[in-house]
Design an enzyme around this catalytic site. Structure first.
Site, PDB file in Angstrom:
ATOM      1  N   TRP A 186       0.850  -1.190   0.000  1.00 34.40           N
ATOM      2  CA  TRP A 186       0.000   0.000   0.000  1.00 34.40           C
ATOM      3  C   TRP A 186       0.881   1.234   0.000  1.00 34.40           C
ATOM      4  O   TRP A 186       1.902   1.280   0.692  1.00 34.40           O
ATOM      5  CB  TRP A 186      -0.907   0.054   1.240  1.00 34.40           C
ATOM      6  CG  TRP A 186      -1.671   1.353   1.313  1.00 34.40           C
ATOM      7  CD1 TRP A 186      -2.804   1.677   0.628  1.00 34.40           C
ATOM      8  CD2 TRP A 186      -1.318   2.519   2.078  1.00 34.40           C
ATOM      9  NE1 TRP A 186      -3.184   2.974   0.911  1.00 34.40           N
ATOM     10  CE2 TRP A 186      -2.279   3.511   1.806  1.00 34.40           C
ATOM     11  CE3 TRP A 186      -0.263   2.816   2.951  1.00 34.40           C
ATOM     12  CZ2 TRP A 186      -2.239   4.775   2.384  1.00 34.40           C
ATOM     13  CZ3 TRP A 186      -0.215   4.093   3.529  1.00 34.40           C
ATOM     14  CH2 TRP A 186      -1.196   5.053   3.252  1.00 34.40           C
ATOM     15  N   GLU A 227      -3.357  -3.094  -2.141  1.00 32.60           N
ATOM     16  CA  GLU A 227      -4.429  -2.479  -1.345  1.00 32.60           C
ATOM     17  C   GLU A 227      -4.774  -1.091  -1.863  1.00 32.60           C
ATOM     18  O   GLU A 227      -3.906  -0.250  -2.061  1.00 32.60           O
ATOM     19  CB  GLU A 227      -3.983  -2.387   0.116  1.00 32.60           C
ATOM     20  CG  GLU A 227      -4.997  -1.712   1.021  1.00 32.60           C
ATOM     21  CD  GLU A 227      -4.480  -1.573   2.450  1.00 32.60           C
ATOM     22  OE1 GLU A 227      -5.224  -1.038   3.285  1.00 32.60           O
ATOM     23  OE2 GLU A 227      -3.328  -1.996   2.722  1.00 32.60           O
ATOM     24  N   LYS A 229      -7.302   2.594  -1.765  1.00 32.07           N
ATOM     25  CA  LYS A 229      -7.868   3.551  -0.822  1.00 32.07           C
ATOM     26  C   LYS A 229      -8.693   4.551  -1.605  1.00 32.07           C
ATOM     27  O   LYS A 229      -8.361   4.873  -2.760  1.00 32.07           O
ATOM     28  CB  LYS A 229      -6.759   4.264  -0.040  1.00 32.07           C
ATOM     29  CG  LYS A 229      -7.249   5.016   1.185  1.00 32.07           C
ATOM     30  CD  LYS A 229      -6.088   5.403   2.092  1.00 32.07           C
ATOM     31  CE  LYS A 229      -6.605   6.003   3.385  1.00 32.07           C
ATOM     32  NZ  LYS A 229      -5.518   6.288   4.342  1.00 32.07           N
ATOM     33  N   ASP A 260      -9.521  -3.109   2.766  1.00 33.82           N
ATOM     34  CA  ASP A 260      -9.432  -2.479   4.076  1.00 33.82           C
ATOM     35  C   ASP A 260     -10.790  -1.860   4.399  1.00 33.82           C
ATOM     36  O   ASP A 260     -11.328  -1.086   3.606  1.00 33.82           O
ATOM     37  CB  ASP A 260      -8.332  -1.415   4.084  1.00 33.82           C
ATOM     38  CG  ASP A 260      -8.088  -0.820   5.451  1.00 33.82           C
ATOM     39  OD1 ASP A 260      -9.031  -0.277   6.057  1.00 33.82           O
ATOM     40  OD2 ASP A 260      -6.942  -0.891   5.934  1.00 33.82           O
ATOM     41  N   HIS A 263     -11.149   1.930   3.836  1.00 33.42           N
ATOM     42  CA  HIS A 263     -10.618   2.548   2.631  1.00 33.42           C
ATOM     43  C   HIS A 263     -11.650   2.780   1.533  1.00 33.42           C
ATOM     44  O   HIS A 263     -11.298   2.913   0.360  1.00 33.42           O
ATOM     45  CB  HIS A 263      -9.464   1.702   2.075  1.00 33.42           C
ATOM     46  CG  HIS A 263      -8.199   1.880   2.840  1.00 33.42           C
ATOM     47  ND1 HIS A 263      -6.978   1.461   2.362  1.00 33.42           N
ATOM     48  CD2 HIS A 263      -7.954   2.437   4.048  1.00 33.42           C
ATOM     49  CE1 HIS A 263      -6.039   1.746   3.264  1.00 33.42           C
ATOM     50  NE2 HIS A 263      -6.611   2.330   4.286  1.00 33.42           N
ATOM     51  N   HIS A 287      -8.040  -6.206   5.735  1.00 28.03           N
ATOM     52  CA  HIS A 287      -7.569  -5.379   6.840  1.00 28.03           C
ATOM     53  C   HIS A 287      -8.823  -4.904   7.567  1.00 28.03           C
ATOM     54  O   HIS A 287      -9.514  -4.004   7.091  1.00 28.03           O
ATOM     55  CB  HIS A 287      -6.751  -4.198   6.325  1.00 28.03           C
ATOM     56  CG  HIS A 287      -5.311  -4.527   6.123  1.00 28.03           C
ATOM     57  ND1 HIS A 287      -4.353  -3.567   5.862  1.00 28.03           N
ATOM     58  CD2 HIS A 287      -4.649  -5.709   6.167  1.00 28.03           C
ATOM     59  CE1 HIS A 287      -3.169  -4.149   5.744  1.00 28.03           C
ATOM     60  NE2 HIS A 287      -3.327  -5.446   5.919  1.00 28.03           N
ATOM     61  N   ASP A 295     -11.180   7.153   7.269  1.00 20.10           N
ATOM     62  CA  ASP A 295     -10.313   6.013   7.581  1.00 20.10           C
ATOM     63  C   ASP A 295      -9.546   6.281   8.872  1.00 20.10           C
ATOM     64  O   ASP A 295      -8.345   6.516   8.874  1.00 20.10           O
ATOM     65  CB  ASP A 295      -9.345   5.775   6.414  1.00 20.10           C
ATOM     66  CG  ASP A 295      -8.407   4.608   6.673  1.00 20.10           C
ATOM     67  OD1 ASP A 295      -8.831   3.637   7.309  1.00 20.10           O
ATOM     68  OD2 ASP A 295      -7.249   4.686   6.238  1.00 20.10           O
ATOM     69  N   ASP A 297      -9.279   4.262  11.602  1.00 18.21           N
ATOM     70  CA  ASP A 297      -8.625   3.095  12.196  1.00 18.21           C
ATOM     71  C   ASP A 297      -8.938   2.927  13.677  1.00 18.21           C
ATOM     72  O   ASP A 297      -8.046   2.739  14.502  1.00 18.21           O
ATOM     73  CB  ASP A 297      -7.108   3.154  11.974  1.00 18.21           C
ATOM     74  CG  ASP A 297      -6.739   2.968  10.512  1.00 18.21           C
ATOM     75  OD1 ASP A 297      -7.024   1.896   9.974  1.00 18.21           O
ATOM     76  OD2 ASP A 297      -6.176   3.903   9.912  1.00 18.21           O
ATOM     77  N   ASP A 327      -6.214  -3.943  11.299  1.00 17.90           N
ATOM     78  CA  ASP A 327      -5.502  -2.701  11.016  1.00 17.90           C
ATOM     79  C   ASP A 327      -6.198  -1.547  11.728  1.00 17.90           C
ATOM     80  O   ASP A 327      -7.076  -0.902  11.171  1.00 17.90           O
ATOM     81  CB  ASP A 327      -5.438  -2.448   9.508  1.00 17.90           C
ATOM     82  CG  ASP A 327      -4.606  -1.216   9.159  1.00 17.90           C
ATOM     83  OD1 ASP A 327      -4.000  -0.638  10.078  1.00 17.90           O
ATOM     84  OD2 ASP A 327      -4.570  -0.831   7.979  1.00 17.90           O
TER      85      ASP A 327
END
Length: 420
Positions: A186, A227, A229, A260, A263, A287, A295, A297, A327
């Site tokens: 990524w 990956e 986004k 993800d 993302h 993820h 995003d 997390d 993640d």
């Protein structure tokens, strides 16, 4: 095993058996599912490349809870504590910036397996696998927000060499530990405002990735993933590696596609993409994170989306084709507790999915008995899965209920509080 937990477990088994669910088989499957914990929760994505490294590339960790890991030894110590609170098989996902360089700076295009030898030795002691990531952020050669798609060939070549060396390190992990290391690529490449040329950077990224992946590595030791986004801080208007770009690239190059949970657009979910993509790509990497408006997390909750992710994997027999990684990074709470809460929730979601009467659910749907389908799905929400979870934890010598939190608090008092 305590009498109360065992009695509750036996009663729960009977209730699920009435629906045709074999709880023992479900738990046996649980023992085959590996969840890859992410090392960067333990130190707020700082790594050990050099001291006081500034986070760039849209990466942001908030909070200043005391006791974060300051070196690899402390991080491994914290991970061992987290592992002791989480039932079931585990892996650890490492970023390249978590190398051990003996106090001498080693730039990204010079990293070698020897810089991760201590991690491999530790993984053998813990009986876990390792995954890997090249680190294409927080570096001076992330120039104007671009790495592998930069128009300057010299900058692209630097990052290409970093990815190539990362792949060899990943293969080293797999060879030493006897299980594939999934290496996820990524990068944050993109623009804050609307670009005139959307195609050019994507051509350069594709060319760079083709060079990165040209060396054939043993898939029994190493697997490549890419990956996407939708946007990031500093790349709000355009991201080079979009979902469409990487979906096409993964299908063409036969790499894994990484999804993800943070993302995508706030109204999108990755659970709905898993079955669709399973028809076109051989394997997926997840993820699992929790976005809050972006995003961000956050630590994953046992919410509808987490349960839907697990259901998609289990209902469609994709356990051997989907690699589950976490993640999130939260520096505002105890970092070991964050690992424990998030990973226990992921495993709880998998247990709930494994305890579904899948055959009956599918049969009611095929016969268009949609009333029964809805009734079944709603009734299952209040079935006694918690009794089975408690049994699973106790069987694995893991703290039941909130007892794990007492262990975290004691560790904080004995270890974390002394780090200054």
């Amino acid at each position: 095993m305590s009498n109360l937990i065992e009695q509750s477990y036996e009663l729960a088994k009977q209730k699920y058996a009435a629906l045709g669910v074999d709880v023992e088989k479900a738990l046996a499957k649980m023992d085959q599912i590996k969840i890859s914990l992410h090392c960067w929760q333990g130190d707020d994505v700082g790594g050990f490349e050099s001291e006081n490294k500034e986070l760039t590339g849209g990466i942001q960790s908030t909070g200043n809870y005391p006791g974060k890991a300051r070196n690899a030894e402390e991080l491994r110590q914290d991970l061992e504590k987290a592992f002791s609170l989480i039932p079931g098989p585990k892996k650890l996902n490492l970023h390249a910036i978590y190398l051990e360089n003996g106090g001498e700076f080693v730039d990204r295009d010079q990293i070698e397996p020897k810089h991760f030898a201590n991690w491999v030795a530790w993984a053998k002691e813990q009986d876990i696998g390792l995954d890997f990531n090249p680190t294409l952020f927080s570096h001076e050669k992330l120039d104007n927000g671009l790495s592998l798609s930069h128009p300057d060939k010299g900058i692209r070549d630097f990052w290409i060499e970093h990815v190539k060396r990362s792949r060899r390190i990943s293969e080293y992990f797999g060879r030493e530990l006897g299980q594939p290391s999934v290496m996820n690529i990524w990068m944050p490449d993109g623009f804050k405002d609307i670009p005139a040329d959307r195609l050019g950077p994507r051509k350069l990224l594709k060319e760079s990735l083709d060079i990165c992946l040209e060396e054939k590595l043993d898939p029994k030791c190493h697997l490549d993933a890419v990956e996407s986004k939708v946007f990031g801080i500093g790349s709000e208007s355009y991201v080079v590696g979009s979902h469409e770009f990487y979906m096409g690239y993964a299908m063409e190059s036969k790499t894994l596609l990484c999804l993800d949970a943070g993302h995508f657009h706030p109204t999108e979910v990755i659970s709905n993409k898993i079955s669709a993509l399973s028809l076109f790509v051989d394997q997926l990497l997840l993820h699992v994170s929790r976005p809050v408006r972006w995003d961000s997390d956050h630590v994953v909750l046992l919410d509808d989306e987490l349960m839907a992710i697990a259901q998609e994997i289990v209902r469609h027999d994709l356990l051997d084709r989907v690699h589950i990684g976490l993640d999130f990074f939260d520096g505002s709470i105890n970092r070991i507790a964050a690992w424990a809460i998030g990973t226990r929730n992921m495993r709880k979601a998998l247990l709930l999915a494994l305890l579904e009467p899948k055959a009956e659910l599918f049969a009611t749907e095929k016969s268009f008995d949609l009333t029964k389908r809805l009734a079944l799905l709603e009734e299952l929400k209040s079935y006694p899965w918690q009794a089975i979870w408690d049994h699973y934890c106790e069987k694995n010598n893991i703290a039941v209920g909130l007892d794990w939190l007492d262990e975290v608090k004691q560790y904080e008092n004995d270890v974390l509080s002394k780090r200054g």
